[in-house]
Design a protein around this motif. Sequence first.
Motif, mmCIF file in Angstrom:
data_model
loop_
_atom_site.group_PDB
_atom_site.id
_atom_site.type_symbol
_atom_site.label_atom_id
_atom_site.label_comp_id
_atom_site.label_asym_id
_atom_site.label_seq_id
_atom_site.Cartn_x
_atom_site.Cartn_y
_atom_site.Cartn_z
ATOM 1 N N UNK A 153 31.717 31.516 29.301
ATOM 2 C CA UNK A 153 30.462 31.807 29.984
ATOM 3 C C UNK A 153 29.768 32.933 29.227
ATOM 4 N N UNK A 154 28.470 32.772 29.012
ATOM 5 C CA UNK A 154 27.655 33.775 28.333
ATOM 6 C C UNK A 154 26.639 34.311 29.331
ATOM 7 N N UNK A 155 26.401 35.618 29.318
ATOM 8 C CA UNK A 155 25.443 36.130 30.271
ATOM 9 C C UNK A 155 24.845 37.467 29.907
ATOM 10 N N UNK A 156 23.871 37.837 30.725
ATOM 11 C CA UNK A 156 23.199 39.129 30.652
ATOM 12 C C UNK A 156 23.133 39.681 32.064
ATOM 13 N N UNK A 157 23.275 40.986 32.163
ATOM 14 C CA UNK A 157 23.158 41.647 33.461
ATOM 15 C C UNK A 157 22.262 42.866 33.333
ATOM 16 N N UNK A 158 21.523 43.114 34.387
ATOM 17 C CA UNK A 158 20.743 44.342 34.520
ATOM 18 C C UNK A 158 21.302 45.099 35.710
ATOM 19 N N UNK A 159 21.637 46.363 35.475
ATOM 20 C CA UNK A 159 22.254 47.201 36.504
ATOM 21 C C UNK A 159 21.358 48.391 36.818
ATOM 22 N N UNK A 160 21.329 48.779 38.100
ATOM 23 C CA UNK A 160 20.653 50.006 38.522
ATOM 24 C C UNK A 160 21.636 50.819 39.370
ATOM 25 N N UNK A 161 21.736 52.118 39.074
ATOM 26 C CA UNK A 161 22.718 52.993 39.706
ATOM 27 C C UNK A 161 22.049 54.042 40.583
ATOM 28 N N UNK A 162 22.797 54.478 41.609
ATOM 29 C CA UNK A 162 22.337 55.613 42.404
ATOM 30 C C UNK A 162 22.822 56.912 41.757
ATOM 31 N N UNK A 163 22.522 58.031 42.381
ATOM 32 C CA UNK A 163 22.870 59.330 41.798
ATOM 33 C C UNK A 163 24.366 59.592 41.767
ATOM 34 N N UNK A 164 25.156 58.806 42.506
ATOM 35 C CA UNK A 164 26.612 58.959 42.530
ATOM 36 C C UNK A 164 27.310 58.073 41.498
ATOM 37 N N UNK A 165 26.525 57.330 40.703
ATOM 38 C CA UNK A 165 27.098 56.445 39.695
ATOM 39 C C UNK A 165 27.536 55.104 40.246
ATOM 40 N N UNK A 166 27.147 54.793 41.488
ATOM 41 C CA UNK A 166 27.465 53.499 42.091
ATOM 42 C C UNK A 166 26.328 52.522 41.812
ATOM 43 N N UNK A 167 26.683 51.277 41.528
ATOM 44 C CA UNK A 167 25.666 50.285 41.213
ATOM 45 C C UNK A 167 25.020 49.790 42.501
ATOM 46 N N UNK A 168 23.692 49.931 42.578
ATOM 47 C CA UNK A 168 23.002 49.467 43.780
ATOM 48 C C UNK A 168 22.327 48.114 43.582
ATOM 49 N N UNK A 169 22.036 47.747 42.349
ATOM 50 C CA UNK A 169 21.452 46.431 42.069
ATOM 51 C C UNK A 169 22.114 45.834 40.834
ATOM 52 N N UNK A 170 22.405 44.543 40.918
ATOM 53 C CA UNK A 170 23.015 43.808 39.795
ATOM 54 C C UNK A 170 22.360 42.441 39.725
ATOM 55 N N UNK A 171 21.727 42.139 38.595
ATOM 56 C CA UNK A 171 21.068 40.855 38.381
ATOM 57 C C UNK A 171 21.740 40.182 37.201
ATOM 58 N N UNK A 172 22.362 39.017 37.439
ATOM 59 C CA UNK A 172 23.140 38.342 36.407
ATOM 60 C C UNK A 172 22.599 36.944 36.136
ATOM 61 N N UNK A 173 22.483 36.622 34.859
ATOM 62 C CA UNK A 173 22.143 35.278 34.393
ATOM 63 C C UNK A 173 23.312 34.801 33.539
ATOM 64 N N UNK A 174 23.829 33.611 33.832
ATOM 65 C CA UNK A 174 25.065 33.150 33.202
ATOM 66 C C UNK A 174 24.955 31.662 32.872
ATOM 67 N N UNK A 175 25.479 31.283 31.700
ATOM 68 C CA UNK A 175 25.575 29.884 31.290
ATOM 69 C C UNK A 175 27.005 29.595 30.876
ATOM 70 N N UNK A 176 27.532 28.448 31.290
ATOM 71 C CA UNK A 176 28.903 28.052 30.959
ATOM 72 C C UNK A 176 28.895 26.985 29.877
#
Length: 156
Positions: free
Chosen positions: A104-127
Amino acid sequence: MENTRPPLPPFTAKSAVEKVRAAENGWNNKDPQKVSLAYTKDSQWRNRSSFVNGRDEIVEFLTEKWQKEIDYKLIKELWAFTENRIAVRYAYEYKNSEGQWFRAYGNENWEFDEFGLMKNRYACINDLAIEAKDRLFTWQGNIRPDDFPSLTELGL
């Protein structure tokens, strides 16, 4: 108060690479409960056509994922970063219950809060179906060894 998950934003090139490798290692351990702790309690995901909201749904999603994706092995690579966002490209290999291997090949965009926790994750994946002889992610154990090639080094 949320737990912190270093490195924390704002990211530098070094800390962004550390964050990506920590995420790779976490997912390669395939422990849905532990992985969920890297995300905010109300984290929002888009993963292919699935929409996942909050840690309980993350645990459910990952549990189902790793039951279907047998011998899962993942490599992530930093693509870009800003103060609290990271973009990665990645590939992973797994086989299904019939023994068919996939990469599987993919790209992800991550956004973090001030504590280093990921609040948004957008993934596109092809198998892509592959033959067992064409597998590249062949390290022993869960965690990719530091001397195992990166995606770029593997020509992916």
